[in-house]
Design a protein around this motif. Structure first.
Motif, mmCIF file in Angstrom:
data_model
loop_
_atom_site.group_PDB
_atom_site.id
_atom_site.type_symbol
_atom_site.label_atom_id
_atom_site.label_comp_id
_atom_site.label_asym_id
_atom_site.label_seq_id
_atom_site.Cartn_x
_atom_site.Cartn_y
_atom_site.Cartn_z
ATOM 1 N N PRO A 122 28.684 26.123 36.920
ATOM 2 C CA PRO A 122 27.597 26.043 35.770
ATOM 3 C C PRO A 122 26.877 27.481 36.076
ATOM 4 C CG PRO A 122 26.995 24.639 37.699
ATOM 5 C CD PRO A 122 28.176 25.053 37.959
ATOM 6 N N VAL A 123 26.170 27.797 35.151
ATOM 7 C CA VAL A 123 25.119 28.946 34.939
ATOM 8 C C VAL A 123 23.860 28.270 34.665
ATOM 9 C CG1 VAL A 123 24.041 30.784 33.667
ATOM 10 C CG2 VAL A 123 26.448 30.766 34.064
ATOM 11 N N TYR A 124 22.815 28.199 35.547
ATOM 12 C CA TYR A 124 21.523 27.354 35.689
ATOM 13 C C TYR A 124 20.347 28.264 34.961
ATOM 14 C CZ TYR A 124 23.813 25.205 39.729
ATOM 15 O OH TYR A 124 24.579 24.628 40.549
ATOM 16 N N THR A 125 20.093 27.556 33.700
ATOM 17 C CA THR A 125 19.647 28.343 32.574
ATOM 18 C C THR A 125 18.267 27.682 32.462
ATOM 19 O OG1 THR A 125 21.525 28.605 31.576
ATOM 20 C CG2 THR A 125 19.799 29.010 30.167
ATOM 21 N N ILE A 126 17.189 28.672 32.813
ATOM 22 C CA ILE A 126 15.914 27.982 32.669
ATOM 23 C C ILE A 126 15.167 28.725 31.237
ATOM 24 C CG2 ILE A 126 13.576 28.192 33.798
ATOM 25 C CD1 ILE A 126 14.778 28.129 36.465
ATOM 26 N N TYR A 127 14.749 28.112 30.456
ATOM 27 C CA TYR A 127 13.935 28.387 29.183
ATOM 28 C C TYR A 127 12.588 28.051 29.334
ATOM 29 C CZ TYR A 127 13.669 23.491 27.313
ATOM 30 O OH TYR A 127 13.534 22.309 27.227
ATOM 31 N N ARG A 128 11.759 28.790 28.571
ATOM 32 C CA ARG A 128 10.301 28.573 28.396
ATOM 33 C C ARG A 128 9.772 28.964 26.799
ATOM 34 N NH1 ARG A 128 5.569 31.582 32.213
ATOM 35 N NH2 ARG A 128 3.878 30.543 31.383
ATOM 36 N N GLU A 129 9.255 28.120 26.268
ATOM 37 C CA GLU A 129 8.736 28.171 24.971
ATOM 38 C C GLU A 129 7.337 28.738 24.925
ATOM 39 O OE1 GLU A 129 10.501 25.725 21.881
ATOM 40 O OE2 GLU A 129 10.863 24.569 23.538
ATOM 41 N N TYR A 130 6.761 29.344 24.245
ATOM 42 C CA TYR A 130 5.421 29.772 23.866
ATOM 43 C C TYR A 130 5.097 29.473 22.731
ATOM 44 C CZ TYR A 130 6.206 32.596 28.309
ATOM 45 O OH TYR A 130 6.329 32.813 29.581
ATOM 46 N N ASP A 131 3.548 29.167 22.457
ATOM 47 C CA ASP A 131 2.712 28.711 21.320
ATOM 48 C C ASP A 131 2.147 30.281 20.957
ATOM 49 O OD1 ASP A 131 1.818 27.699 19.037
ATOM 50 O OD2 ASP A 131 0.355 26.714 19.980
ATOM 51 N N PRO A 267 36.431 45.491 33.343
ATOM 52 C CA PRO A 267 36.458 44.039 33.495
ATOM 53 C C PRO A 267 37.275 43.787 34.332
ATOM 54 C CG PRO A 267 37.176 44.960 31.271
ATOM 55 C CD PRO A 267 37.117 46.182 32.196
ATOM 56 N N GLY A 268 38.378 42.279 34.289
ATOM 57 C CA GLY A 268 38.553 41.582 35.443
ATOM 58 C C GLY A 268 38.652 40.051 34.788
ATOM 59 N N MET A 269 38.103 39.270 35.457
ATOM 60 C CA MET A 269 38.007 37.857 35.184
ATOM 61 C C MET A 269 36.839 37.421 34.031
ATOM 62 S SD MET A 269 38.920 35.913 38.723
ATOM 63 C CE MET A 269 37.790 37.116 39.919
ATOM 64 N N ALA A 270 37.170 36.954 33.191
ATOM 65 C CA ALA A 270 36.236 36.441 32.115
ATOM 66 C C ALA A 270 35.564 35.096 32.643
ATOM 67 C CB ALA A 270 36.678 36.473 30.654
ATOM 68 N N TRP A 271 34.135 35.183 32.500
ATOM 69 C CA TRP A 271 33.317 33.943 32.609
ATOM 70 C C TRP A 271 32.661 33.720 31.746
ATOM 71 C CZ3 TRP A 271 29.186 33.336 37.010
ATOM 72 C CH2 TRP A 271 28.793 32.174 37.226
ATOM 73 N N THR A 272 33.077 32.664 30.853
ATOM 74 C CA THR A 272 32.508 32.187 29.541
ATOM 75 C C THR A 272 31.575 31.254 29.934
ATOM 76 O OG1 THR A 272 34.316 30.814 29.263
ATOM 77 C CG2 THR A 272 34.582 32.927 28.141
ATOM 78 N N THR A 273 30.231 31.669 30.242
ATOM 79 C CA THR A 273 29.121 31.039 30.801
ATOM 80 C C THR A 273 28.796 29.893 29.906
ATOM 81 O OG1 THR A 273 27.407 32.410 29.872
ATOM 82 C CG2 THR A 273 28.482 33.018 31.997
ATOM 83 N N TRP A 274 29.023 29.801 28.805
ATOM 84 C CA TRP A 274 28.533 28.957 27.576
ATOM 85 C C TRP A 274 29.440 27.609 27.888
ATOM 86 C CZ3 TRP A 274 30.390 33.646 26.476
ATOM 87 C CH2 TRP A 274 31.577 33.972 25.980
ATOM 88 N N ASP A 275 30.530 27.583 28.717
ATOM 89 C CA ASP A 275 31.227 26.502 28.663
ATOM 90 C C ASP A 275 30.442 25.453 29.922
ATOM 91 O OD1 ASP A 275 33.357 27.367 27.235
ATOM 92 O OD2 ASP A 275 34.456 28.307 29.018
ATOM 93 N N ASN A 276 29.480 25.898 30.366
ATOM 94 C CA ASN A 276 28.829 25.270 31.436
ATOM 95 C C ASN A 276 27.430 25.645 31.662
ATOM 96 O OD1 ASN A 276 28.209 23.141 33.207
ATOM 97 N ND2 ASN A 276 30.065 23.245 34.583
ATOM 98 N N LEU A 277 26.549 25.133 30.894
ATOM 99 C CA LEU A 277 25.101 25.478 31.202
ATOM 100 C C LEU A 277 24.317 24.361 31.511
ATOM 101 C CD1 LEU A 277 24.158 27.832 27.913
ATOM 102 C CD2 LEU A 277 24.870 28.564 30.181
ATOM 103 N N ILE A 278 23.553 24.542 32.740
ATOM 104 C CA ILE A 278 22.604 23.376 32.865
ATOM 105 C C ILE A 278 21.385 24.042 32.354
ATOM 106 C CG2 ILE A 278 21.696 22.239 34.829
ATOM 107 C CD1 ILE A 278 24.123 22.240 36.228
ATOM 108 N N ILE A 279 20.846 23.625 31.229
ATOM 109 C CA ILE A 279 19.569 23.938 30.650
ATOM 110 C C ILE A 279 18.465 23.259 31.314
ATOM 111 C CG2 ILE A 279 18.646 24.218 28.520
ATOM 112 C CD1 ILE A 279 21.325 24.180 26.914
ATOM 113 N N ILE A 280 17.404 23.976 31.866
ATOM 114 C CA ILE A 280 16.492 23.492 32.291
ATOM 115 C C ILE A 280 15.167 24.171 31.962
ATOM 116 C CG2 ILE A 280 15.268 23.570 34.996
ATOM 117 C CD1 ILE A 280 18.134 24.396 36.025
ATOM 118 N N PRO A 281 14.170 23.146 31.724
ATOM 119 C CA PRO A 281 12.883 23.513 31.016
ATOM 120 C C PRO A 281 12.013 24.245 32.215
ATOM 121 C CG PRO A 281 12.732 21.248 31.612
ATOM 122 C CD PRO A 281 14.166 21.714 31.854
ATOM 123 N N TRP A 282 11.448 25.511 31.776
ATOM 124 C CA TRP A 282 10.450 25.951 32.638
ATOM 125 C C TRP A 282 9.123 24.955 33.082
ATOM 126 C CZ3 TRP A 282 5.098 27.104 32.321
ATOM 127 C CH2 TRP A 282 4.542 27.854 33.290
#
Length: 346
Positions: A122-131, A267-282
């Protein structure tokens, strides 16, 4: 141009401090935000000869213990759910259960990571939304590697492209967090941060050319003085950042350096990160993650303590450097201004 870049960099850190006083991140994710996160996750090209592949956190943690600054065991049998965290963990580090044969040796199987085929890492994906006035969304995509392989360096006298004297492999370290980050405004990409170890570069979105254009890069070169304090030395390392970051569809295309995994935009080996995202709130620093995300609370070094540092005073590098800090230590963008302001400062 050089002075302008330095001034822009100074302003950047001023913005980090001032705007952090006003930001209010939201707490829940919407389908639209999740779609943005997945649609713009990077395509990472691993080097064709890459041996030290990425892995899950679960794959790595059973192979380490937690030690303090005196190398005294603090925690054994580590899992993502039980890894010690909090402010007191900032002085701790991970240490491989099995010793290395030498500071520059890579004799442990865990260092070679896991196959990226079929979205298994997986790619550990931290997102943060602002108002804020622009509905800002910051997304950081983190990849973990159990080992970072350094580079051969001349510690003798370089003469006409050759080294008279000794060469050493420097800059290795156990544990390697690499990431890039993307800021959106009103649902559109705005600025992209390409991280390369302790430095990186910023690219602004250009809608007319459908790619990101170089905006600001960092140049870093430090060593240590006799009191083991970091100091700047005359020979600064000035990376040659690519002028653009291109896309495949909506996915930024980045290239991972062989062994050291720094992310470059050319390039080399293609890592299509969207195949496994662990989406984590900030979460703010005074709030802990729980369950299988508990490992994010660890604020120490994700790797062994430094060894083989005889040449550090000259090169700024040990044969085995200390491990990197984890995702919660990374700040890629200044917080946006409050909703009452429409300033274009990023």
């Amino acid at each position: 141009m050089h002075q302008q870049a330095k001034n822009a960099q100074k302003l950047f850190y001023v913005f980090v401090f001032i705007y952090g006083l006003f930001a209010n991140p939201s707490e829940s994710i919407t389908p639209e935000v999740e779609q943005l996160i997945r649609s713009w996750s990077p395509l990472i090209w691993l080097h064709s000869e890459e041996r030290f592949l990425p892995s899950t956190v679960e794959f790595f943690l059973p192979e380490v213990t937690i030690q303090d600054e005196q190398s005294i065991l603090v925690q054994d049998y580590v899992t993502p759910e039980t890894l010690i965290g909090g402010e007191n963990s900032s002085v701790l580090h991970m240490q491989t259960r099995e010793p290395l044969d030498c500071p520059a040796c890579y004799n442990l199987d865990v260092f070679f990571g896991q196959s990226i085929n079929n979205g298994s890492v997986p790619v550990y994906t931290i997102y943060r939304e602002y108002d804020d006035a622009f509905n800002t969304l910051d997304v950081s995509y983190f990849a973990f590697y159990p080992y970072n392989r350094g580079k051969d360096a001349c510690v003798g006298v370089p003469v006409n492209g050759s080294c008279v004297g000794a060469e050493k492999n420097l800059g290795n370290h156990v544990g390697d967090w690499e990431h890039n980050a993307l800021r959106f405004r009103n649902g559109q990409p705005y600025i992209f941060h390409l991280n390369v170890h302790s430095f990186g570069s910023y690219y602004l979105w250009n809608e007319s050319t459908n790619n990101f254009h170089f905006f600001l890069g960092e140049e870093v070169r430090t060593a240590v003085d006799q009191d083991n304090e970091p100091v700047e030395i005359e020979e600064r390392y000035e990376p040659k950042y690519p002028p653009t970051v291109e896309l495949i569809g909506t996915h930024p295309v980045v290239y991972s350096a062989n062994g050291s995994h720094g992310l470059w935009g050319s390039p080399g080996m293609a890592w299509t990160t969207w195949d496994n995202l662990i989406i984590i709130p900030w979460l703010p620093s005074n709030t802990s993650y729980e369950g299988n995300l508990n490992w994010l609370n660890f604020l120490g070094d994700w790797g062994n303590s430094a060894e083989g540092c005889e040449y550090e005073i000259v090169t700024g590098e040990c044969e085995l450097g200390s491990g990197p800090s984890g995702p919660r230590s990374k700040v890629d963008f200044p917080d946006p201004q409050p909703k009452t302001s429409f300033s274009l400062n990023f």
